[in-house]
Design a protein around this motif. Structure first.
Motif, mmCIF file in Angstrom:
data_model
loop_
_atom_site.group_PDB
_atom_site.id
_atom_site.type_symbol
_atom_site.label_atom_id
_atom_site.label_comp_id
_atom_site.label_asym_id
_atom_site.label_seq_id
_atom_site.Cartn_x
_atom_site.Cartn_y
_atom_site.Cartn_z
ATOM 1 N N ALA B 173 0.816 -1.211 0.000
ATOM 2 C CA ALA B 173 0.000 0.000 0.000
ATOM 3 C C ALA B 173 0.850 1.262 0.000
ATOM 4 O O ALA B 173 0.605 2.189 -0.768
ATOM 5 C CB ALA B 173 -0.927 -0.018 1.209
ATOM 6 N N VAL B 174 1.841 1.301 0.873
ATOM 7 C CA VAL B 174 2.589 2.551 1.039
ATOM 8 C C VAL B 174 3.680 2.700 -0.008
ATOM 9 O O VAL B 174 3.780 3.722 -0.684
ATOM 10 C CB VAL B 174 3.191 2.622 2.465
ATOM 11 N N GLU B 175 4.500 1.655 -0.150
ATOM 12 C CA GLU B 175 5.634 1.793 -1.060
ATOM 13 C C GLU B 175 5.202 1.750 -2.503
ATOM 14 O O GLU B 175 5.716 2.458 -3.358
ATOM 15 C CB GLU B 175 6.650 0.671 -0.800
ATOM 16 N N TRP B 176 4.247 0.916 -2.810
ATOM 17 C CA TRP B 176 3.907 0.709 -4.211
ATOM 18 C C TRP B 176 2.725 1.571 -4.653
ATOM 19 O O TRP B 176 2.790 2.237 -5.670
ATOM 20 C CB TRP B 176 3.608 -0.779 -4.420
ATOM 21 N N LEU B 177 1.646 1.543 -3.850
ATOM 22 C CA LEU B 177 0.429 2.173 -4.328
ATOM 23 C C LEU B 177 0.265 3.607 -3.859
ATOM 24 O O LEU B 177 -0.695 4.260 -4.211
ATOM 25 C CB LEU B 177 -0.784 1.334 -3.899
#
Lengths: 270, 260, 149
Positions: B173-177
């Motif tokens: 969620a945080v790093e990718w999206l």
């Protein structure tokens, strides 16, 4: 040679489910001697040993071992009695996850509080008695079948029991291993004054070392006595078993329908 | 026709008989005070082989499940513009349900079947019998340490699963999206209650651990002592454990979260 | 020696399990380590409590200062009565501050934001907020917009 029996079966009946295994067996096993119990496969010889050891209870009758009625003993008393018994299983039944040394030391560690040095000495002495002192660090999976049984034998005598039971010790052994086992059973019996009960269907070997033998078939004793007495026994069934006749009171053919129906010979009945 | 009904009746009686045997079996395994001098090393060894060796499959599965939750959850939530809620979605799903249940299923498959096979093999090679003949109760020596090890390991594994899963969800969620790190955690914290969610999840995993280990250990002890018998017992362990876990999960969820 | 290694590894396993539990407690569920007595309760009545829920955030100038304890319906005024636990550390909130329901983001969770007032006196345990502003309801907003107000 005649002394009070160490083990006494008194009219013992035992059935598993609908199948009656023993039907009124009475047997006295003398103290300090080697007794062989023989019979065809499947007659319940191993069951007999389990009845002596209290793992099974008879449906009726009693099994007296060293003066105690095994079937009435409570759990603790039974376990105490078993400390005086050694049993050699057919497969050796060594604990596969610990070494040979630890296997033989197991009963000592469980039942006694002996210091480590004493345990080491006793274990090595017993291993020496069976000729396997050099295998002490090996794992059971590294041993041959015969060696496994000898280690199991060492384990069963490590507590210096009064009684030792052998379940089919000669089954599947090569002649040398057989000779080794025979020698050890005989020597142990004489040096340690054990009562030895040997269950086997190997007639020549059993008769060569036992002092007293009995033959069980169909849940009953069909003959008992010293080896010489048995060889002269009048019963046909005993003779068939001892001499290994393929056909006699125990028939060769399993019951089958009339052969004319199967092979199409002669008249076929409607 | 009558034969079929008779067979049905007989199998029912067999099942009830097995249930009864498993009850007395459990009673005799747990009863009595263990000897710490002997029992602790045995317990340690079992904790290692049951708990520690299951860690790998638990961690890897947790990571992947957490990441999938993050991905799928984001996709669904973005339809409602509520991507910021991804943190609480991942956390609640894992802590309440997937953590205890998936860990229990993995445990039944890996540790449970190993336990059954091990004990069954000991029975088939007469090791249990010879232990009895030496005056050692195999239930105390062989079965009990394995039972306690499974009972203790399961909740620990489930909690580790949840944590790794949440971390995996965070990664996605945080790093990718692109969900905000702060929003991810703060939404989660306000939605997840320690007593109601985390502890209930732990209670579930304790219950599952008890049941899965009991089934595994009993099937091994009760099996027919042949190689065919052992393989059948191993299969039964996995099937019965899985069904029991899923069934109990429904009951526990209804009790804990259904407001009854 | 192998026994020792096994024990150490098992110990590490159990520590990992407890650390994970601790993580779940603190980071995931926001369990506070402060004892419960360190808060005081104030009340706010709203015409519409909107999407507020217990344990929702209460903040002031964007800083979280407390939590919503419970939301009940005041049977006399038919307003939503929200009980708020504020950290004892923030004991000098002016008595005429107002409680406003805000939404984080456009469609996110709702929380209570306290707009600071100017009074010399401070709110204390059991006080009511003087002024409140109810939640922005999306339908009302659209209606207002559509009717040109």
């Amino acid at each position: 040679m005649a002394s009070s029996p160490y083990i006494s079966f008194d009219n013992v009946r035992f059935s598993r489910g609908a199948h009656t295994i023993f039907d009124g067996v009475s047997l006295d096993i003398p103290k300090g001697l080697i007794t062989a119990i023989m019979g065809p496969s499947g007659t319940g010889k191993t069951t007999l040993l389990k009845l002596i050891g209290g793992q099974l209870k008879p449906s009726s009758g009693s099994v007296i071992v060293a003066g105690h009625d095994v079937s009435t003993l409570g759990r603790k008393a039974l376990y105490d009695l078993r400390e005086n018994m050694g049993m050699l299983f057919q497969s050796g039944a060594l604990f596969t996850d610990i070494s040979v040394f630890e296997n033989v030391a197991f009963p000592l560690r469980v039942h006694t509080r002996l210091p480590e040095e004493m345990i080491r000495d006793i274990v090595l002495m017993k291993l020496e008695a069976v000729g396997l002192r050099g295998t002490r660090t090996m794992m059971p999976s590294e041993l041959s079948g015969g060696m496994t049984r000898r280690v199991a034998l060492a384990r069963s005598i490590v507590m210096d029991p009064e009684l030792i039971m052998y379940d089919e010790p000669f089954a599947g052994q090569d002649p040398i291993a057989m000779g080794v086992l025979v020698k050890m059973i005989r020597d142990l019996n004489s040096t340690m004054g054990l009562t030895s009960v040997l269950v086997s269907h190997d007639v020549p070997e059993s008769l060569s070392i036992c002092h007293f033998a009995c033959i069980i078939s169909d849940g009953r004793i069909i003959g008992q006595g010293t080896p010489d007495e048995l060889r002269e026994h009048p019963s046909e069934r005993v003779q068939q078993f001892l001499t290994g006749q393929p056909d006699g009171p125990v028939p060769f053919h399993y019951p089958a329908p009339d052969s004319s129906g199967d092979w199409g010979l002669g008249e076929v009945s409607e | 026709m009558m034969g079929a009904i008779a067979r049905l009746g007989r199998s029912g009686l067999t099942a009830i008989g097995a249930l009864g045997r498993s009850g007395t079996f459990l009673w005799r395994t747990l009863g009595g005070v263990p000897n710490p001098r002997v029992g602790t090393p045995l317990l340690m060894r079992q904790l290692y082989s049951i708990g520690v060796l299951s860690l790998i499959i638990v961690v890897v599965s947790g990571l992947f499940i957490g990441m999938v939750l993050g991905l799928q959850g984001y996709t669904i939530l973005s339809d409602y513009g509520s991507e910021q809620a991804i943190g609480q979605m991942v956390a609640l799903t894992l802590v309440r349900e997937l953590g205890p249940v998936v860990t229990a299923l993995l445990f039944a498959g890996r540790a449970g079947s190993a336990l059954t096979a091990e004990i069954g093999l000991m029975k088939a090679t007469e090791q249990l019998s010879s232990m009895e003949m030496m005056g050692v109760d195999p239930l105390r020596r062989v079965v009990a340490p394995r039972f306690w090890a499974g009972f203790i390991s399961m909740p620990l594994l489930a909690v580790i699963f949840s944590v790794v899963g949440i971390w995996g969800g965070m990664l996605v969620a945080v790093e990718w999206l692109g969900v905000f790190q702060g929003a991810f955690w703060s939404n989660m914290q306000s939605a997840v209650s320690f007593t109601e969610d985390v502890m209930n999840g732990v209670i579930k995993s304790v219950v599952f651990g008890f049941v899965c280990t009991w089934i595994a250990v009993f099937q091994g002890y009760d099996c027919v002592p042949t190689s065919a018998g052992i393989s059948s017992a191993t299969t039964k362990t996995v099937v019965y454990s899985s069904l029991a876990v899923l069934g109990l999960d429904f009951v526990l969820t209804a009790v804990m979260f259904g407001g009854f | 020696m192998a026994q020792r290694t096994t024990e150490i590894i098992v110990g590490l396993f159990m520590v990992a399990g407890f650390v994970a539990l601790l993580f779940l407690a603190l980071q995931v569920s926001g369990l506070s380590l402060k004892p419960a007595g360190d808060t005081y309760t104030v009340y706010a009545d709203f015409n519409d409590a909107g999407g507020l829920s217990p344990r929702g955030k209460v903040s002031m100038a964007g800083v979280s200062i407390g939590r919503i304890r419970e939301i009940t319906l005041n049977p006399k005024t038919f307003q939503a009565r929200v009980a708020i636990d504020i950290d004892a550390a923030y004991s000098s909130i002016p008595a005429d501050s107002s409680a406003v329901i805000r939404t984080s983001g456009l469609l996110g969770d709702q929380y209570i934001d306290i707009s600071v007032g100017a009074d010399m006196e401070a709110l204390s345990d059991g006080d009511d907020f003087y002024e409140t502003q109810f939640a922005m309801n999306l339908e009302r907003l659209i209606t207002n917009f559509a009717s040109g107000r």
